[in-house]
Design an enzyme around this catalytic site. Structure first.
Site, short mmCIF file in Angstrom:
data_model
loop_
_atom_site.label_atom_id
_atom_site.label_comp_id
_atom_site.label_asym_id
_atom_site.label_seq_id
_atom_site.Cartn_x
_atom_site.Cartn_y
_atom_site.Cartn_z
N CYS A 41 0.46 -0.76 0.31
CA CYS A 41 -0.04 -0.03 -0.45
C CYS A 41 0.76 1.50 0.12
CB CYS A 41 -0.78 0.24 1.43
SG CYS A 41 -1.94 -1.30 1.16
N HIS A 90 -4.20 6.74 1.10
CA HIS A 90 -4.14 5.68 0.69
C HIS A 90 -5.48 4.63 1.17
CE1 HIS A 90 -3.97 1.27 0.54
NE2 HIS A 90 -3.50 1.07 1.33
N ASN A 145 -9.78 -1.14 -1.31
CA ASN A 145 -8.54 -0.91 -0.67
C ASN A 145 -7.97 -1.41 -2.18
OD1 ASN A 145 -6.11 -1.45 -0.65
ND2 ASN A 145 -6.59 -1.85 1.44
N1 COA Z 1 -18.43 -9.96 6.90
C1 COA Z 1 -19.16 -10.39 7.52
N2 COA Z 1 -18.68 -10.56 8.81
C2 COA Z 1 -17.66 -10.41 9.22
C3 COA Z 1 -16.93 -9.97 7.78
C4 COA Z 1 -17.57 -10.26 6.85
N3 COA Z 1 -17.26 -9.27 5.84
N4 COA Z 1 -15.57 -10.58 8.09
C5 COA Z 1 -15.60 -10.81 9.53
N5 COA Z 1 -17.00 -10.83 10.37
C6 COA Z 1 -16.60 -11.22 11.45
C7 COA Z 1 -16.02 -12.09 12.28
O1 COA Z 1 -16.17 -13.49 11.48
C8 COA Z 1 -16.24 -11.51 13.46
O2 COA Z 1 -16.98 -12.17 14.01
P1 COA Z 1 -17.22 -12.90 15.16
O3 COA Z 1 -17.62 -11.91 16.67
O4 COA Z 1 -18.85 -14.22 15.40
O5 COA Z 1 -15.85 -13.34 15.57
C9 COA Z 1 -16.75 -9.91 13.52
O6 COA Z 1 -16.98 -9.73 12.14
C10 COA Z 1 -15.64 -9.16 13.71
O7 COA Z 1 -14.02 -9.39 13.34
P2 COA Z 1 -13.04 -8.38 13.23
O8 COA Z 1 -11.92 -9.17 12.49
O9 COA Z 1 -12.85 -8.88 15.03
O10 COA Z 1 -13.34 -6.82 12.84
P3 COA Z 1 -13.02 -6.04 12.66
O11 COA Z 1 -14.20 -4.90 13.89
O12 COA Z 1 -11.59 -5.83 13.65
O13 COA Z 1 -12.71 -4.92 10.98
C11 COA Z 1 -11.74 -5.27 9.75
C12 COA Z 1 -12.22 -5.62 10.48
C13 COA Z 1 -11.07 -5.91 8.79
C14 COA Z 1 -13.15 -4.09 8.74
C15 COA Z 1 -11.05 -4.25 10.71
O14 COA Z 1 -10.26 -5.26 11.18
C16 COA Z 1 -10.17 -3.06 9.33
O15 COA Z 1 -10.81 -2.16 8.33
N6 COA Z 1 -8.71 -3.71 9.30
C17 COA Z 1 -8.03 -2.78 8.79
C18 COA Z 1 -7.60 -3.67 7.57
C19 COA Z 1 -7.08 -2.69 6.42
O16 COA Z 1 -7.10 -1.55 6.51
N7 COA Z 1 -6.39 -2.98 5.68
C20 COA Z 1 -5.25 -2.58 4.51
C21 COA Z 1 -4.54 -2.15 4.65
S1 COA Z 1 -3.19 -1.18 3.69
#
Ligand code: COA
Length: 332
Positions: free
Chosen positions: A114, A259, A289
């Site tokens: 990224c 980004h 992204n």
């Molecule tokens: N749809 C529905 N539910 C989903 C899902 C989806 N696409 N992906 C994950 N879940 C569920 C998980 O299984 C989890 O369920 P559980 O509580 O029953 O175990 C729940 O949602 C929460 O998961 P979690 O991973 O803790 O979610 P979060 O609040 O951390 O959000 C992201 C996940 C990926 C959106 C978040 O962590 C994020 O944005 N991180 C940064 C990612 C990023 O910017 N990446 C690029 C960097 S360049």
């Protein structure tokens, strides 16, 4: 003093729009979850029969050249940022060079995810400042869709990433253009966001030719919480670093083009820096992204919408796999 300036900018995204509702028909997810956590409403996925990283990059490059009033033949060097090159090797730089009919000029590949576009821009900036080249094509392009795990297991990453390409033309100027660039990395966190295969790190007993060619392991692994926590800190640090290096304050930023990692991350930065809505450009809602392509696509759209004007101070900032993070301050 010789500076480098962005003379033209362009982008290209594939035609196929993948909505959150469509994703919810192929995996266990839903529009509300994706919108609330990431801000993404839709993304583009390539048509594998006609789109490649190199030909999307060529389309973005031609737009940038045309807007700069230049042609392919003016390009002296290519710096290409991607983590999803069409082949494992050679890299995408040479494929773009071939697409543009520029046999013989140098082509460099950058694999800093990224942050890749800002790393690429920084390298091109040095080459222009030293007088080595006069016209450099800097590209960020990605096809993520072919490596996404679209089963329920991959839903935390499959909903985030998209495909696209962006390009800028860098030329010398006696007036500042690129004011400064700032590049960082911390490899201790490499496995927080990575694709393990195809890599050279398997134990020998597993390194059979057929397994090396088997790319079924080529899937993104992301520890989303860790990435989020580090991203918000590093984005702030690297933006403040760029401002301090130029004796500027956040009020001097006409447009921040972060980004497009996650709308929540952009909103957090905006709030921390007390920037107005018109000082921050986001298009993640429409493209997801797109890794190294996200900043040049966003800049190209912002420019086309009249949100980047002559003399404006533009701040670019990125964070991602590595971890790597970077910023650039630009006088347009
Ligand atoms: N749809 C529905 N539910 C989903 C899902 C989806 N696409 N992906 C994950 N879940 C569920 C998980 O299984 C989890 O369920 P559980 O509580 O029953 O175990 C729940 O949602 C929460 O998961 P979690 O991973 O803790 O979610 P979060 O609040 O951390 O959000 C992201 C996940 C990926 C959106 C978040 O962590 C994020 O944005 N991180 C940064 C990612 C990023 O910017 N990446 C690029 C960097 S360049």
């Amino acid at each position: 003093m010789r500076y480098s300036k962005i003379a033209g900018i362009g982008h290209h995204v594939p035609e196929t729009i993948i909505t959150n509702d469509y994703l919810s028909t192929i995996m266990d997810t839903n529009d509300a979850w994706i919108t609330e956590r990431t801000g993404i409403k839709e993304r583009r996925w390539i048509n594998p029969d006609k789109d490649t990283v190199a030909n999307m990059a060529a389309k973005a490059s031609r737009m940038a050249l045309q807007r700069a009033g230049l042609t392919e033949k003016d390009v002296e060097f290519i710096v290409f940022a991607t983590i999803t090159s069409d082949y494992y090797f050679p890299g995408s730089g040479v494929l773009l060079q071939r697409e543009l009919g520029l046999e013989g000029i140098g082509a460099l590949d950058i694999k800093n995810a990224c942050s890749g576009f800002i790393y690429a821009l920084s390298i091109a900036d040095q080459f222009i400042k030293t007088g080595m080249y006069k016209t450099i094509l800097v590209v960020g392009a990605e096809i993520q869709s072919s490596a996404l795990d679209v089963s329920d297991r991959g839903r935390n990453t499959a909903v985030i990433f998209g495909d696209g390409a962006g390009a800028v033309i860098l030329r010398p100027s006696d007036q500042p253009g690129i004011l400064s660039t700032h590049l960082h990395a911390d490899g201790r966190f490499a496995e927080e966001l990575y694709v393990k295969d195809p890599g050279g790190s398997r134990p020998n007993k597993e390194r059979q030719p057929e397994q090396f060619l088997d790319t079924s392991g080529f899937k993104v692994h992301m520890n989303g919480n860790q990435v989020f926590k580090h991203a918000v800190v590093r984005f702030m640090e690297v933006i403040n670093e760029a401002l301090a290096a130029n004796n500027m304050a956040k009020e001097n930023i006409d447009l921040l083009v972060p980004h497009q990692a996650n709308l929540r991350i952009s909103q957090y930065i905006q709030e921390k820096l007390s920037l107005r809505d018109d000082q921050v450009y986001n298009n993640i809602m429409r493209y997801g992204n797109t890794t190294a392509a996200s900043i040049p696509i966003a800049m190209s759209e912002a420019w086309a919408e009249g949100k980047i004007k002559e003399n404006d101070v533009i701040c670019l900032a990125a964070f991602g796999s590595g971890f790597t993070w970077a910023s650039a301050l630009i006088r347009w």
